[in-house]
Design a protein around this motif. Structure first.
Motif, mmCIF file in Angstrom:
data_model
loop_
_atom_site.group_PDB
_atom_site.id
_atom_site.type_symbol
_atom_site.label_atom_id
_atom_site.label_comp_id
_atom_site.label_asym_id
_atom_site.label_seq_id
_atom_site.Cartn_x
_atom_site.Cartn_y
_atom_site.Cartn_z
ATOM 1 N N TRP A 37 0.843 -1.204 0.000
ATOM 2 C CA TRP A 37 0.000 0.000 0.000
ATOM 3 C C TRP A 37 0.871 1.244 0.000
ATOM 4 O O TRP A 37 0.619 2.186 -0.766
ATOM 5 C CB TRP A 37 -0.907 -0.023 1.227
ATOM 6 N N PHE A 38 1.905 1.250 0.829
ATOM 7 C CA PHE A 38 2.778 2.422 0.919
ATOM 8 C C PHE A 38 3.521 2.638 -0.388
ATOM 9 O O PHE A 38 3.576 3.766 -0.902
ATOM 10 C CB PHE A 38 3.766 2.232 2.073
ATOM 11 N N ILE A 39 4.094 1.571 -0.957
ATOM 12 C CA ILE A 39 4.803 1.698 -2.226
ATOM 13 C C ILE A 39 3.872 2.224 -3.307
ATOM 14 O O ILE A 39 4.241 3.095 -4.106
ATOM 15 C CB ILE A 39 5.419 0.348 -2.642
ATOM 16 N N GLY A 40 2.644 1.710 -3.330
ATOM 17 C CA GLY A 40 1.687 2.130 -4.349
ATOM 18 C C GLY A 40 1.372 3.611 -4.314
ATOM 19 O O GLY A 40 1.026 4.211 -5.350
ATOM 20 N N LEU A 41 1.468 4.226 -3.144
ATOM 21 C CA LEU A 41 1.193 5.660 -3.027
ATOM 22 C C LEU A 41 2.148 6.490 -3.872
ATOM 23 O O LEU A 41 1.815 7.610 -4.267
ATOM 24 C CB LEU A 41 1.307 6.101 -1.564
ATOM 25 N N PHE A 42 3.338 5.936 -4.157
ATOM 26 C CA PHE A 42 4.381 6.709 -4.824
ATOM 27 C C PHE A 42 4.642 6.217 -6.254
ATOM 28 O O PHE A 42 5.644 6.586 -6.862
ATOM 29 C CB PHE A 42 5.668 6.653 -3.994
ATOM 30 N N SER A 43 3.728 5.401 -6.777
ATOM 31 C CA SER A 43 3.888 4.897 -8.141
ATOM 32 C C SER A 43 3.695 6.013 -9.153
ATOM 33 O O SER A 43 2.718 6.765 -9.099
ATOM 34 C CB SER A 43 2.868 3.779 -8.403
ATOM 35 N N LYS A 44 4.633 6.110 -10.097
ATOM 36 C CA LYS A 44 4.517 7.099 -11.171
ATOM 37 C C LYS A 44 3.603 6.628 -12.293
ATOM 38 O O LYS A 44 3.281 7.407 -13.192
ATOM 39 C CB LYS A 44 5.904 7.396 -11.751
ATOM 40 N N VAL A 45 3.209 5.353 -12.260
ATOM 41 C CA VAL A 45 2.418 4.785 -13.363
ATOM 42 C C VAL A 45 1.081 4.243 -12.877
ATOM 43 O O VAL A 45 0.416 3.485 -13.577
ATOM 44 C CB VAL A 45 3.221 3.665 -14.078
ATOM 45 N N GLY A 46 0.669 4.657 -11.686
ATOM 46 C CA GLY A 46 -0.588 4.178 -11.149
ATOM 47 C C GLY A 46 -0.457 2.747 -10.619
ATOM 48 O O GLY A 46 0.638 2.184 -10.565
ATOM 49 N N ASN A 47 -1.604 2.165 -10.273
ATOM 50 C CA ASN A 47 -1.609 0.831 -9.684
ATOM 51 C C ASN A 47 -2.666 -0.085 -10.298
ATOM 52 O O ASN A 47 -3.347 -0.828 -9.577
ATOM 53 C CB ASN A 47 -1.836 0.942 -8.168
#
Length: 255
Positions: A37-47
């Motif tokens: 969840w935390f990593i996904g918050l900072f995705s440049k390409v969405g999730n």
């Protein structure tokens, strides 16, 4: 006589292996979801579960050269003794690769080049080795009757990319279900997805399905990138991955 579910302390190696595996299970079950969840918050390409083919700028270059990649895969498959079942070189995959139908030919594994193999596939290696954030690249072969049960990958810090090289004519019976939706492969096109979503795979045809399977780092902003990099660093140095790398080296040296 009292029975115990844990290995005997008279066999410390087995005990510590058991302890490590239970720790990994506990970590995966309880800790990994909030990390994802935390990593996904900072995705440049969405999730999303499945990405568009425009998510990476290197995709068109590999797709334009897919026939050269396919030809090298076909040449490798002419010597099937050089293409091991995945479960033989990666015992941790035996949970999903329950038979010898899923076969692999590694070019890069977890950042390490399999030089004996890349020497046999120079065009493919030239194309993949400069892909930003490359973690692994290998030919993935699902022989007729392959079925991988519903499962998910270890970290959303990386993204899985399949370049179709040989797709059975009966495409509807050769499919992957990702997040409860069916997808098919196309020759010369990428299927790009987040394998931490549940997925399941079938090849219910009489032909091999062959793809170039790549794992690449997910584009991330800080501090998500630091967390993902740390997770991957630990994973690569785990006994599971180190055992796989050792098995791959032994296999390529033997052949």
């Amino acid at each position: 006589m009292q029975l115990s579910a844990t290995p005997s302390i008279r066999h410390p190696g087995k005990f510590f292996d058991y302890l490590f595996r239970r720790t990994v299970f506990w970590f995966g079950f309880y800790i990994r979801p909030p990390i994802h969840w935390f990593i996904g918050l900072f995705s440049k390409v969405g999730n999303p579960p499945v990405f568009g083919r425009d998510v990476f700028d290197w995709v068109p270059g590999l797709e334009r050269n897919w026939e050269a990649i396919r030809d090298e895969a076909v040449a490798v498959l002419q010597q099937p003794e050089d293409v091991p079942p995945l479960r033989e070189v990666s015992p941790d995959h035996s949970r999903i690769a329950t038979d010898d139908k899923w076969k692999v030919f590694f070019l890069w594994g977890y950042g390490y080049e399999m030089e004996n193999n890349t020497a046999r596939c120079p065009k493919t290696n030239d194309l993949v080795k400069n892909v930003p954030g490359l973690i692994s690249a290998f030919f993935s072969i699902h022989t007729p009757g392959t079925h991988l049960p519903r499962h998910y990958g270890p970290t959303n810090g990386m993204i899985t990319c399949h370049l179709g090289l040989n797709v059975p004519k009966d495409r509807q019976n050769c499919r992957i279900n990702i997040d409860d939706r069916d997808y098919n492969w196309d020759e010369g096109k990428f299927l790009i997805f987040d394998d931490t979503y549940y997925h399941e795979v079938w090849n219910d045809t009489d032909e091999d399905r062959v793809v170039l399977l790549m794992h690449v780092e997910r584009p991330l902003r800080q501090p998500g990138k630091a967390i993902a990099d740390g997770f991957l660093w630990l994973a690569i140095r785990s006994p599971f991955i180190q055992a796989t790398l050792k098995s791959l080296d032994e296999w390529t040296e033997r052949n």
